[in-house]
Enzyme design. Structure first.
Site, PDB file in Angstrom:
ATOM      1  N   ARG A  15     135.494  60.688  72.050  1.00  0.00           N
ATOM      2  CA  ARG A  15     134.326  60.045  72.674  1.00  0.00           C
ATOM      3  C   ARG A  15     133.867  60.868  73.881  1.00  0.00           C
ATOM      4  O   ARG A  15     132.674  61.098  74.084  1.00  0.00           O
ATOM      5  CB  ARG A  15     134.677  58.605  73.094  1.00  0.00           C
ATOM      6  CG  ARG A  15     134.960  57.684  71.902  1.00  0.00           C
ATOM      7  CD  ARG A  15     135.026  56.222  72.314  1.00  0.00           C
ATOM      8  NE  ARG A  15     136.240  55.847  73.020  1.00  0.00           N
ATOM      9  CZ  ARG A  15     137.374  55.452  72.447  1.00  0.00           C
ATOM     10  NH1 ARG A  15     137.450  55.384  71.118  1.00  0.00           N
ATOM     11  NH2 ARG A  15     138.430  55.099  73.170  1.00  0.00           N
ATOM     12  N   LYS A  45     114.037  46.712  80.221  1.00  0.00           N
ATOM     13  CA  LYS A  45     114.333  47.452  78.989  1.00  0.00           C
ATOM     14  C   LYS A  45     114.111  46.498  77.807  1.00  0.00           C
ATOM     15  O   LYS A  45     115.022  45.805  77.366  1.00  0.00           O
ATOM     16  CB  LYS A  45     115.788  47.944  79.040  1.00  0.00           C
ATOM     17  CG  LYS A  45     116.257  48.621  77.763  1.00  0.00           C
ATOM     18  CD  LYS A  45     117.512  49.441  77.986  1.00  0.00           C
ATOM     19  CE  LYS A  45     118.059  49.957  76.666  1.00  0.00           C
ATOM     20  NZ  LYS A  45     119.014  51.045  76.817  1.00  0.00           N
TER      21      LYS A  45
HETATM   22  P1  13P Z   1     119.344  51.796  71.099  1.00  0.00           P
HETATM   23  O1  13P Z   1     118.259  52.666  71.652  1.00  0.00           O
HETATM   24  O2  13P Z   1     120.222  52.461  70.101  1.00  0.00           O
HETATM   25  O3  13P Z   1     118.817  50.455  70.655  1.00  0.00           O
HETATM   26  O4  13P Z   1     120.335  51.501  72.314  1.00  0.00           O
HETATM   27  C1  13P Z   1     119.798  51.151  73.517  1.00  0.00           C
HETATM   28  C2  13P Z   1     120.722  50.265  74.212  1.00  0.00           C
HETATM   29  O5  13P Z   1     121.165  50.579  75.288  1.00  0.00           O
HETATM   30  C3  13P Z   1     121.075  48.989  73.590  1.00  0.00           C
HETATM   31  O6  13P Z   1     121.690  48.152  74.532  1.00  0.00           O
END
Ligand code: 13P
Length: 339
Positions: free
Chosen positions: A44, A217
């Site tokens: 990772r 977000k």
């Molecule tokens: P994705 O862009 O793969 O949806 O991941 C963004 C993210 O931080 C989800 O919590």
């Protein structure tokens, strides 16, 4: 300008976006399994360190969200991961929720946990170099969901989290994610996302969160994955902007979308169209996980010592998304700078 607002602008100005590399160990293991790599702290770290050492970080990435394991790891040259990220000019972020668990009272839905002991954990993360944080709430559309219970309780948790994060002098990313799963149409996504956002800002205001020191977000407004019709990028962009205009207070400086299962190209193209028609004052950028990492991970899984080409692939994706923030991306830019 407050200190928190300065942090926000450092992360998302200059056409930069956020790399969400905060997959929990369980999620990262699934991602690595899918490309045939055994998941361990070492693998990772190796993949993530490769991304964070890419040239693209300096120009296109303003912040990296880490998971608890990674923020405490050291690079092969002995510096901490936050030090590596800071050297690129980006800021270090940390996922502080402890995951989405079954919501008692509505067992088909999830409530995000992690508030217990959060004040103390935040102090530790600040000491380790974090300057912003993430908390993800998750909702789904079905005949009976999302319920009012899930919308109110997740908004409440996001607001309690945000208030504690600002108290600790960090910027909270507020992430209410309505999943793409299902056969609903795009209008339904619009309607439900509106309700979710309205409730989030009601609660954030109740907790006196300084919105100028936050980043939203959200999901884009999209039809369900199993819906019979695809939406055009213009329709996605128009509805996404309208939904944000109607439900997000104008004091929020920036919006960094999640990719949520869109392909890399869809996520880039939709962000580009959003910025083409953006008539708001919000900075509209990316906070992608899969849509920034997928191709790089696939390549690296088969070429685990080829760091240079892994970095090139990541640089390319970051650059494409940064072009989308300027609304300067096109299919032609994809092939022109392909790794
Ligand atoms: P994705 O862009 O793969 O949806 O991941 C963004 C993210 O931080 C989800 O919590």
């Amino acid at each position: 300008m407050t200190e928190l607002n300065k942090i926000v602008l450092k992360i998302i100005s200059n056409n930069k976006g956020i790399l969400a590399a905060d997959e929990s160990t369980g999620t990262m293991t699934k991602r690595l399994d899918s490309v045939g790599v055994k998941s361990s702290p070492k693998t990772r770290l190796k993949f993530r360190e490769t991304l964070f050492s890419s040239d693209g970080m300096k120009s296109f990435i303003g912040g990296v969200i880490l998971y608890d394991e990674t923020i405490k790891q050291k690079t092969s040259s002995g510096i901490t991961i936050p030090e590596l990220i800071n050297k690129t000019g980006a800021l270090t972020g940390i996922k502080v929720d402890t995951g989405a668990k079954i919501l008692s009272g509505s067992p088909n839905e999830k409530i995000t946990e992690g508030l217990d002991g959060l004040r103390e954990r935040l102090q530790e993360y600040y000491r380790l170099g974090a300057r912003f944080t993430k908390w993800r709430a998750v909702y789904s559309i079905s005949k009976s969901t999302p319920t009012k219970l899930s919308i109110i309780s997740n908004a409440h948790a996001l607001a309690r989290y945000s208030s504690l994060v600002q108290e600790a002098k960090m910027v909270p990313i507020v992430e209410p994610e309505l999943l793409m799963d299902g056969d609903h149409g795009i209008e339904k996504c619009y309607e439900v996302t509106s309700e979710i956002l309205k409730n989030c800002y009601e609660q954030l205001n109740l907790f006196n969160v300084d919105l100028s020191g936050t980043i939203l977000k959200p999901n884009m407004i999209l039809p369900g994955k199993k819906h019979k019709e695809k939406a055009s990028t213009e329709q996605i962009a128009k509805l996404t902007i309208n939904c944000l205009k109607e439900n997000v207070p104008s004091t929020v400086p920036g919006i960094a979308f999640l990719s949520g299962g869109q392909t890399e190209l869809e996520a880039t193209k939709n962000l580009n169209t959003i910025n083409k028609v953006n008539d708001t004052k919000f900075i509209m950028t990316f906070s992608y996980g899969r849509a920034l990492q997928q191709s790089a991970l696939k390549f690296w899984s088969k070429n685990q010592e080829d760091f240079e080409n892994t970095k090139k692939i990541f640089n390319h994706r970051s650059k494409m998304n940064s072009l989308s923030v300027k609304a300067e991306w096109s299919e032609a830019t994809e092939s022109k700078t392909a790794a």
